[in-house]
Scaffold this motif. Structure first.
Motif, mmCIF file in Angstrom:
data_model
loop_
_atom_site.group_PDB
_atom_site.id
_atom_site.type_symbol
_atom_site.label_atom_id
_atom_site.label_comp_id
_atom_site.label_asym_id
_atom_site.label_seq_id
_atom_site.Cartn_x
_atom_site.Cartn_y
_atom_site.Cartn_z
ATOM 1 N N GLU A 122 -5.210 -4.830 -1.067
ATOM 2 C CA GLU A 122 -4.421 -3.640 -0.747
ATOM 3 C C GLU A 122 -3.606 -3.876 0.515
ATOM 4 O O GLU A 122 -4.073 -4.510 1.467
ATOM 5 C CB GLU A 122 -5.335 -2.434 -0.545
ATOM 6 N N CYS A 123 -2.409 -3.340 0.493
ATOM 7 C CA CYS A 123 -1.552 -3.429 1.674
ATOM 8 C C CYS A 123 -2.098 -2.483 2.752
ATOM 9 O O CYS A 123 -2.465 -1.342 2.462
ATOM 10 C CB CYS A 123 -0.121 -3.054 1.317
ATOM 11 N N GLU A 124 -2.150 -2.954 3.981
ATOM 12 C CA GLU A 124 -2.734 -2.174 5.074
ATOM 13 C C GLU A 124 -1.708 -1.724 6.099
ATOM 14 O O GLU A 124 -2.041 -0.948 7.000
ATOM 15 C CB GLU A 124 -3.820 -3.001 5.769
ATOM 16 N N GLN A 125 -0.483 -2.188 5.982
ATOM 17 C CA GLN A 125 0.538 -1.841 6.974
ATOM 18 C C GLN A 125 1.852 -1.599 6.252
ATOM 19 O O GLN A 125 2.236 -2.380 5.372
ATOM 20 C CB GLN A 125 0.675 -2.972 7.990
ATOM 21 N N PHE A 126 2.532 -0.525 6.627
ATOM 22 C CA PHE A 126 3.758 -0.139 5.931
ATOM 23 C C PHE A 126 4.886 0.112 6.924
ATOM 24 O O PHE A 126 4.649 0.440 8.098
ATOM 25 C CB PHE A 126 3.534 1.129 5.102
ATOM 26 N N THR A 127 6.081 -0.051 6.424
ATOM 27 C CA THR A 127 7.285 0.288 7.171
ATOM 28 C C THR A 127 7.939 1.475 6.479
ATOM 29 O O THR A 127 8.200 1.428 5.266
ATOM 30 C CB THR A 127 8.268 -0.893 7.214
#
Length: 573
Positions: A122-127
């Motif tokens: 899972e992606c843990e950091q977003f822009t």
């Protein structure tokens, strides 16, 4: 016939009454009003069933439903859906990559795949690229949005459940007006903290507390206006109570458009409550509650002042009897010596009691799940249509409340069956969404319009049945069972209301799935409502006969009338 009395001479003579004494005695009998019947209610006699005073109080109290609706439905606008790729992307810079490894991001920006090992994480950091600072962005939950919305909404509804119980228990020792004021002040404090909480657990906790305060307010408010109204006016007021909830839903999109942050939306929906506190100056307390808990003459003085003000505003000051204070004291003693409420197990005893208990509990549970869930379900129809869909839902709720009022006034004998059949038919219509759910070639606007048509009609039906049950279900029980019956039904329904947000997750399977689940509840609730039947009890009419004190009162308009003893028990939610 006058018995002879011996005089000084031993002779038996009649009493000597002079003409002037006869006139004076007649004047006294004319000037002295007849004693009030032991069961009379001087408050209702003086202020009347409904008037300008009651209308002013009702409109002020109804306003508390607007912030209650805002706190419930604000998640629609504080946590809107974000579009992957254009409004948020997965930031893979936190991944420790080597020269011989590469990563790819899924289309929904929620998963990262290692091309060499084939593993996904899972992606843990977003822009984020969005002009609105949403709750989803604050807690980095774009990929768990549906679960997060259901979770935070669960805590709000849990607060409504707790607030209803706490408000009812508070009014055992605190007057309804004071309870209302406590709820309003606490709601302002909790609302501000909810808007500025930067921890998810803290946010959910204070959202729950804000809901507790809202529930305390509208529970205490209903106790006030149910006490100062009577008959069909009371039923009409309780039925239309939810119309201001719907007005709040209609106003919410416009209010949200002024803010570009979820925190500011919470501040915006919180501070209008300050106006409600100021309006308490024109809001009376429950006079019968004050009499029931009167401890000294000052309590009676307070009630006397309230009733005299109401009589003056309603232009009924001429109804105030000379012994008004004494009648208030007598009414206070009667209220204090009322028999205790029947225990819960006694609710199951009596003609059709078991049917009414089961049907009322199930029906209101089905309807409150629908009432809250279907409003949140409009998010399934797309973010671009949130504003018109929210407004449409609000208007459908108002239409449903007025339909309930029409059934109660014009079809009182079969009002339950009218509301039940309406829900059954509307629920069947709502299940027809499967016909065009897979019509990908259909115009998007037309498809959403069809979704809303088959959603607003069941919504109106649910609003109709729910408001009717809340207003009229106390008719199903004898006087000593009414209050406990209402409390039991409402509390049971609010327990099941906690499941409402999680049915919206079914939209992940299909948009028609979540809507169909609510429509099935409408059908089941309609069947249960149709089983209700107000008992046709025969009450011996009471002849009110007033001896005319002058020729004016000998008019046919003042002839003796037949009346039926009315029920003055309040519906407390």
């Amino acid at each position: 016939m006058v018995n002879p009395s011996p005089d000084r001479g031993g002779e038996s003579t009649g009493p000597h009454i002079l003409p002037n004494e006869m006139e004076n005695d007649l004047d006294k009998r004319v000037a002295t009003p007849p004693p009030a019947p032991a069961s009379s209610d001087v408050i209702a006699d003086v202020v009347g069933d409904f008037g300008i005073w009651q209308l002013r109080t009702i409109l002020i109290i109804f306003l508390c439903k607007i912030p209650a609706a805002w706190f419930m439905a604000c998640i629609i606008f504080t946590g809107p859906e974000l579009y992957p790729g254009s409004e948020f992307t997965c930031d893979t810079s936190y991944m420790t990559s080597s020269s011989n490894s590469s990563f790819s991001v899924s289309d929904n920006q929620c998963y990262i795949r290692d091309e060499l090992t084939g593993t996904s994480s899972e992606c843990e950091q977003f822009t984020y690229v969005s002009s609105f600072d949403s709750l989803i962005m604050q807690f980095n939950l774009v990929c768990l949005r549906d679960i997060f919305v259901a979770w935070t909404q669960y805590w709000h509804l849990f607060g409504v459940l707790v607030g209803g119980v706490v408000g009812t228990k508070m009014m055992l020792g605190i007057s309804p007006r004071s309870t209302y004021c406590v709820g309003a002040v606490a709601q302002i404090l909790c609302g501000v903290v909810t808007g500025y909480a930067r921890d998810l657990s803290l946010h959910c906790a204070f959202r729950c507390l804000s809901a507790v305060c809202c529930a305390i307010m509208f529970t205490a408010g209903q106790a006030i206006f149910a006490d100062i109204t009577a008959g069909m006016h009371r039923i009409g007021a309780i039925i239309l109570y939810d119309t201001f909830w719907s007005i709040g839903v209609i106003l919410l999109p416009g209010l949200s458009s002024f803010f570009n942050s979820w925190s500011l939306i919470y501040v915006g929906i919180t501070f209008p409550t300050v106006m409600l506190i100021l309006l308490l100056y024109w809001t009376p307390d429950s006079p019968r509650w004050l009499l029931r808990h009167a401890v000294n003459r000052f309590s009676i003085d307070n009630v006397e002042e309230i009733v005299r003000e109401g009589a003056a505003i309603n232009d009924r000051s001429f109804k105030i009897p000379p012994d008004f204070r004494m009648q208030l004291e007598q009414l206070s003693e009667r209220l204090k010596t009322q028999p205790p409420l029947a225990p819960w197990r006694e609710l199951w005893k009596g003609k059709r009691a078991k049917t009414h208990m089961v049907a009322a509990h199930l029906a209101l549970a089905f309807f409150v799940i629908n009432f809250m869930g279907m409003l949140l379900n409009i998010r399934s129809f797309g973010r671009d249509y949130l504003v018109p869909n929210t407004i449409a839902m609000g208007f459908s709720e108002i239409i449903g409340c007025f339909l309930a009022l029409h059934f109660a006034l014009k079809h009182n004998k079969w009002k339950w069956q009218c509301a039940g059949v309406f829900n059954i038919l509307a629920g069947i219509l709502g299940c027809m969404g499967w016909i065009f759910t897979n019509a990908d070639s259909m115009d998007a606007d037309l498809k959403v319009s069809l979704w809303m048509i088959i959603a607003t009609i069941p919504k109106a039906a649910v609003s109709c049945a729910q408001s009717m049950i809340l207003a009229c279900m106390n008719e199903l029980m004898p006087a000593n069972k009414k209050q406990l019956f209402v409390f039991s039904v409402v509390t049971w329904a609010r327990v099941w209301l906690l499941s409402a947000p999680f049915f919206n997750v079914l939209k992940k399977i299909d948009t028609a799935m979540s809507l169909t689940s609510y429509c099935v509840f409408s059908i089941l609730g309609g069947i249960c409502t149709s089983l209700l039947l107000t008992p046709r009890t025969s009450v011996s009419p009471v002849m009110l006969h007033l001896e005319p004190s002058n020729k004016k009162e000998q008019s046919p308009l003042n002839a003796p009338v037949w009346t039926v003893e009315s029920d003055v028990n309040n519906t407390r939610l």
